[in-house]
Design an enzyme around this catalytic site. Structure first.
Site, PDB file in Angstrom:
ATOM      1  N   GLY A 152      -4.485   3.794  -8.346  1.00 36.95           N
ATOM      2  CA  GLY A 152      -4.544   4.144  -9.760  1.00 36.95           C
ATOM      3  C   GLY A 152      -3.605   5.250 -10.183  1.00 36.95           C
ATOM      4  N   ASP A 154       0.819  -1.204   0.000  1.00 37.24           N
ATOM      5  CA  ASP A 154       0.000   0.000   0.000  1.00 37.24           C
ATOM      6  C   ASP A 154       0.861   1.266   0.000  1.00 37.24           C
ATOM      7  OD1 ASP A 154      -2.085   1.766   0.245  1.00 37.24           O
ATOM      8  OD2 ASP A 154      -3.085   0.667   1.837  1.00 37.24           O
ATOM      9  N   ASP A 211     -10.168   4.346  -2.040  1.00 38.40           N
ATOM     10  CA  ASP A 211     -10.877   3.383  -1.204  1.00 38.40           C
ATOM     11  C   ASP A 211     -12.381   3.434  -1.461  1.00 38.40           C
ATOM     12  OD1 ASP A 211      -8.455   2.793  -0.107  1.00 38.40           O
ATOM     13  OD2 ASP A 211      -8.866   3.656   1.856  1.00 38.40           O
TER      14      ASP A 211
END
Length: 726
Positions: free
Chosen positions: A520, A477, A541
Site C-alpha cells: 500500500g 514483491d 502482511d
C-alpha cells in the site's frame, strides 16, 4: 498469554531503528529512545514504511519471588511471541537466543518470522539480576512486510510442568452427521515428565448463554504421550469448549476456551451445477486456458455452443484451450450433464486489453510453506485442489511464492530454479494439462523477502523466462527495492520498478496476471492499474489473528472507488486451514466465527481469493468454508464493485455491495467479543423499499420478505451474510 500467577508482563519497550552492538549492553543510555508497544508491529506505531534493523530494549525488575514461588525452580522463560523476521536476544548483555540469520551472517539472510520466540535461562545463571533492573535487548531485522514483536503478549515467568500440556479439538477428527458432530478433545504432554491432574470441561452455548453439559476426568499422561476424549455436540454456531486443568502436585491451573467449528454450507447436490464466473477476459492471439467449474455426481460431460474458431473444449474435463480469438465479445452457451440432469450457463469471453474481469481464485504457497516450498509440495496441493473438488467451485490458480530461485543466474543472466524445483516448465505443463493456472514470485529489488535473487536489472530476461515456462501470474514483491530507492521517496521512484516489469510482461506472447505487492505504499490503488497491474496489495502482511484481520480487512472501506473489473484491491491472502509460513503448521488461530467473517468480508471486498493453507491437509470445516458457491459468487459478481461500510458502531459494522442483477450483498459483523443482537432498519442502509426479499447465503436459505428491519443475534466476531432485493 501468560498462564502462571506471578508472570511479569512486558507490554512496552524502548525502540530505535538501525543497529549498534552497544545497544545490547545494560549500561547503554536509551533515555532518548522512543517508547513502543510490544505485541504490535512497528509499522502501526509510527514507522509505516520502515524495514531493516531495529532494537527493542525492555527494562524490567525480576523479583526473586518468581524463583522462590516456582515449583520446578528450573528456568526463567523469556517469551517474546513472534518476531519478524530475525532476532538476536540478550539479557543484560548476555546472548540468550537467536532465530534466523541476518543478511551479513554466513549463509545469508534467512527469515524465521513465524517461529515463536521463547528463550530459557537457568535460574542460577548470573546474567539474571534478581530484585534489580534487567535489560532485555532484542536485535530485530525485518526484510519486508511487517516488522517487530507481535502476535502475542511478551512476558517473563518460571517454566512449569503444566507448560507441556496442549489441549485441542483437532479439526481433522471432527465428523459431521445429521445429528450433529462427533469430536475428540486431545490432550498432549510435550514434556519428558508424567503429568497428573484433573480436567474439567464444559460445552457452552454463547447464543443462549447456557451450559450444555460439564464433564470431569482424571488425567495421567506419560512423557510425550497423548489422550483423546470422545464426545458429541450439536452442529451449530456459537459453541465453546471451556476447560480447566489442575495439576495434582502443584495445584497449577491451565485454562482456555476453544470455539468449535460448525458447518453452514449445505452438502453439494448430485445434480449438475455450473459455478464459474460468467465473464472471462483474455488478450487476442495469446494462449487460452479456461476450466469450466461445475459440481454434481460424476461423471460430468461438458458442451459449449458458439465456441469461436481457435478454441477447443475437452468434453470430459471441461477445459477450453487454444488461441484467444480477435478482439470482441463472444457469448457461449455452456451445458454440463450427468445422469441426474443438466445445467446451463451463458459465458462471455471478452477478448481485448483487460484480464481478470473477476478477482482471481486459487492457492499460494507462502502462508503454509514459506521459503520451504518445493515442487513436490506445490504438486501435492494442486492435486488436492482437484481431488477435494475445489476446481469445481472456481479455484484455479496455483502460485509458487518465495523460495524457488537458485543463488546464481545462468551465464546468459537467466534466472535458474534451485534444487527444490527440478523442472519449472514441466510444473507449468502439469498444471495446464489439468486446467490450472501457474503463478510465480519475484521482487524488483536485488533480493526477495526471503533472501533469494530478485529481478533488478534483469526484468526483461525474467519475463521472457516466465513466459517460456508458461507462467500465468506474477506476484512482484517490493522487499529489497527500498535499498535501491534509499532516501528518494518521490512517487516516481516507487512506481518505476513496477512499470519496468509491466513493460517486460506486456512484451510476452501470453497473458500474465500482474500483482503488485508493496503493502500500500504511496497509495498504490491510485496508480497500480495505470501501470498494468490486475491487483495491488493494500496492506502489510496478514497473520492468523483477529487483530490482524481487524486492522487489515476492516480498514479497506475508503478504497472502494479503486476496485473494478480488471483491477482489484488486495488485502492479502487467506488465513484459514493449516498455516505456518514455513515452520510447523498449525490450525489458524481464528475462531470458526472469525473465519466465516474473513471469507465473507473478502468476498464483499471483491478481493483476490488465494488460499494459504496446506490443501493436502484440508479438513471438512475448511473445505466447507471454501466451497459455498453463493458466497463465492459475491466475490465473482461481474459488476466488480467493492462493498462500502454503510454503518459503523463500536458493537457492529454493516457493509453493502451492489450486484449486477440489481440486488445487494449485505454483511453484518459483530465486532464484540460477546454475543450481540443487531436490529437493522432497511432505511438505515439507504434502501427505498420498506420490505426486502432476504436470503442467507452461508445457509443458502430464503428467509422470505422481511418488513421494515432485519434483526439477528451474532456470536462473538460473527457475521450474517445476506442477499437482499431481487
Amino acid at each position: 498469554m501468560a498462564q502462571h500467577k506471578g508472570a511479569i508482563s512486558l507490554p512496552v519497550a524502548k525502540f530505535a531503528t538501525g543497529s549498534d552492538e552497544r545497544w545490547s549492553q545494560p549500561a547503554f543510555d536509551d533515555r532518548e529512545w522512543k517508547q513502543i508497544n510490544t505485541g504490535t508491529v512497528w509499522q502501526s506505531q509510527g514507522y509505516t514504511d520502515y524495514h531493516g534493523y531495529a532494537w527493542y530494549r525492555i527494562h524490567v525488575i525480576i523479583p526473586s519471588s518468581l524463583k522462590d514461588n516456582a515449583h520446578w525452580k528450573d528456568s526463567l522463560r523469556v517469551y517474546l511471541a513472534h518476531v519478524n523476521d530475525v532476532d538476536e536476544t540478550y539479557l543484560n548483555g548476555v546472548k540468550i537466543g537467536k532465530t534466523g540469520r541476518f543478511p551479513e551472517d554466513e549463509g545469508g539472510y534467512e527469515s524465521k518470522w513465524p517461529a515463536v520466540r521463547q528463550y530459557h535461562v537457568a535460574m542460577n545463571n548470573p546474567a539474571i539480576r534478581w530484585n534489580e533492573e534487567n535489560v532485555i535487548a532484542i536485535k530485530d531485522y525485518d526484510g519486508g512486510g511487517s516488522g517487530g514483536i507481535f502476535m502475542g503478549s511478551p512476558y517473563l515467568d518460571a517454566l512449569e510442568r503444566t507448560d507441556g500440556l496442549r489441549v485441542s479439538v483437532p479439526q481433522d477428527r471432527l465428523q459431521y452427521t445429521n445429528k450433529g458432530m462427533n469430536a475428540a478433545l486431545l490432550l498432549q504432554n510435550q514434556f519428558n515428565t508424567t503429568l497428573h491432574g484433573v480436567l474439567q470441561y464444559t460445552l457452552y452455548d454463547v447464543i443462549s448463554a447456557k451450559d450444555i453439559r460439564t464433564s470431569t476426568v482424571q488425567v495421567s499422561l506419560p512423557p510425550h504421550q497423548s489422550q483423546g476424549l470422545n464426545w458429541q455436540a450439536p452442529n451449530q454456531e456459537g459453541l465453546q469448549l471451556r476447560y480447566v486443568f489442575t495439576e495434582a502436585g502443584s495445584g497449577l491451573k491451565v485454562a482456555d476456551t476453544l470455539a468449535l467449528p460448525y458447518i453452514l454450507t449445505p452438502a453439494i447436490t448430485v445434480f449438475p451445477k455450473i459455478n464459474n464466473a460468467r465473464v472471462y477476459g483474455a488478450r487476442p492471439g495469446h494462449p487460452f486456458l479456461f476450466c469450466i467449474a461445475a459440481t454434481g455426481e460424476a461423471p460430468l460431460t461438458y458442451e459449449v455452443t458458439h465456441l469461436p474458431q481457435g478454441l477447443t473444449l475437452n468434453a470430459k474435463t471441461g477445459v477450453i484451450t487454444g488461441t484467444t480469438p480477435a478482439k470482441g465479445d463472444y457469448k457461449l452457451s455452456v451445458t454440463v450433464k450427468n445422469k441426474r440432469g443438466l445445467a446451463k450457463q451463458q459465458l462471455t469471453i471478452k477478448s481485448g486489453d483487460q484480464l481478470s474481469l473477476t478477482p482471481p481464485m486459487g492457492w499460494n504457497s507462502w502462508n503454509c510453506w514459506g521459503v520451504n516450498v518445493s515442487q513436490d509440495k506445490v504438486i501435492s496441493s494442486a492435486q488436492a485442489m482437484i481431488d477435494k473438488g475445489l476446481t469445481g467451485h472456481g479455484w484455479t490458480y496455483v502460485n509458487v511464492d518465495d523460495g524457488w530461485v537458485s543463488p546464481q543466474r545462468a551465464a546468459d543472466s537467466s534466472m535458474v530454479p534451485n534444487e527444490k524445483f527440478p523442472d519449472m516448465k514441466g510444473l507449468g505443463d502439469w498444471l495446464h494439462e489439468r486446467g490450472l493456472k501457474y503463478g510465480i514470485y519475484s521482487s524488483p529489488g536485488t533480493l526477495t523477502c526471503g533472501g533469494y535473487l530478485g529481478s533488478y536489472g534483469n526484468e526483461r530476461k525474467d519475463a521472457d523466462t516466465y513466459a517460456a515456462w508458461g507462467v500465468d501470474y506474477l506476484k512482484y514483491d517490493w522487499c529489497s527495492y527500498e535499498r535501491i530507492a534509499a532516501s528518494d521517496t518521490t512517487l516516481e521512484t516507487y512506481v518505476k520498478p513496477f512499470r519496468v516489469m509491466q513493460t517486460a510482461l506486456q512484451a510476452q506472447p501470453r497473458d500474465i496476471f500482474y500483482n503488485i505487492c508493496q503493502y500500500g505504499l504511496k497509495d498504490v490503488w491510485k496508480w497500480g492499474g495505470a501501470n498494468g497491474a490486475q491487483s495491488w496489495r493494500t496492506t502489510e502482511d496478514i497473520e492468523d489473528t483477529w487483530e490482524s484481520l481487524l486492522q487489515i480487512g476492516f480498514q479497506q472501506n475508503k478504497l472502494y472507488p479503486y476496485a473494478h473489473p480488471g483491477g482489484w484491491n488486495d488485502p492479502d491472502m487467506m488465513i484459514v486451514g493449516q498455516v505456518g509460513w514455513g515452520e510447523n503448521l498449525h490450525p489458524t488461530r481464528l475462531t470458526p466465527e472469525e473465519q466465516y467473517t474473513h471469507v465473507s468480508l473478502w468476498c464483499l471486498l471483491s478481493a483476490p481469493l488465494l488460499i494459504g493453507c496446506d490443501l493436502s491437509k484440508l479438513d471438512d470445516f475448511t473445505l466447507n468454508l471454501l466451497t459455498n458457491d453463493e458466497v463465492l459468487a459475491i466475490d465473482q459478481d461481474p459488476l466488480g464493485k467493492q462493498a462500502q461500510r454503510v454503518l459503523q458502531t463500536p458493537a457492529y459494522e454493516v457493509w453493502l455491495k451492489p450486484l449486477e442483477d440489481g440486488s445487494h450483498a449485505l454483511g453484518i459483523f459483530n465486532m464484540q467479543t460477546t454475543t450481540n443482537t443487531v436490529s437493522l432498519p432497511w432505511k438505515s442502509l439507504g434502501l427505498q423499499n420498506k420490505q426486502q426479499q432476504v436470503r442467507d447465503l452461508w445457509r443458502q436459505q430464503d428467509l422470505g420478505t422481511v418488513k421494515d428491519e432485519y434483526s439477528v443475534t451474532l456470536p462473538p466476531h460473527g457475521v450474517r451474510l445476506l442477499k437482499i432485493g431481487k
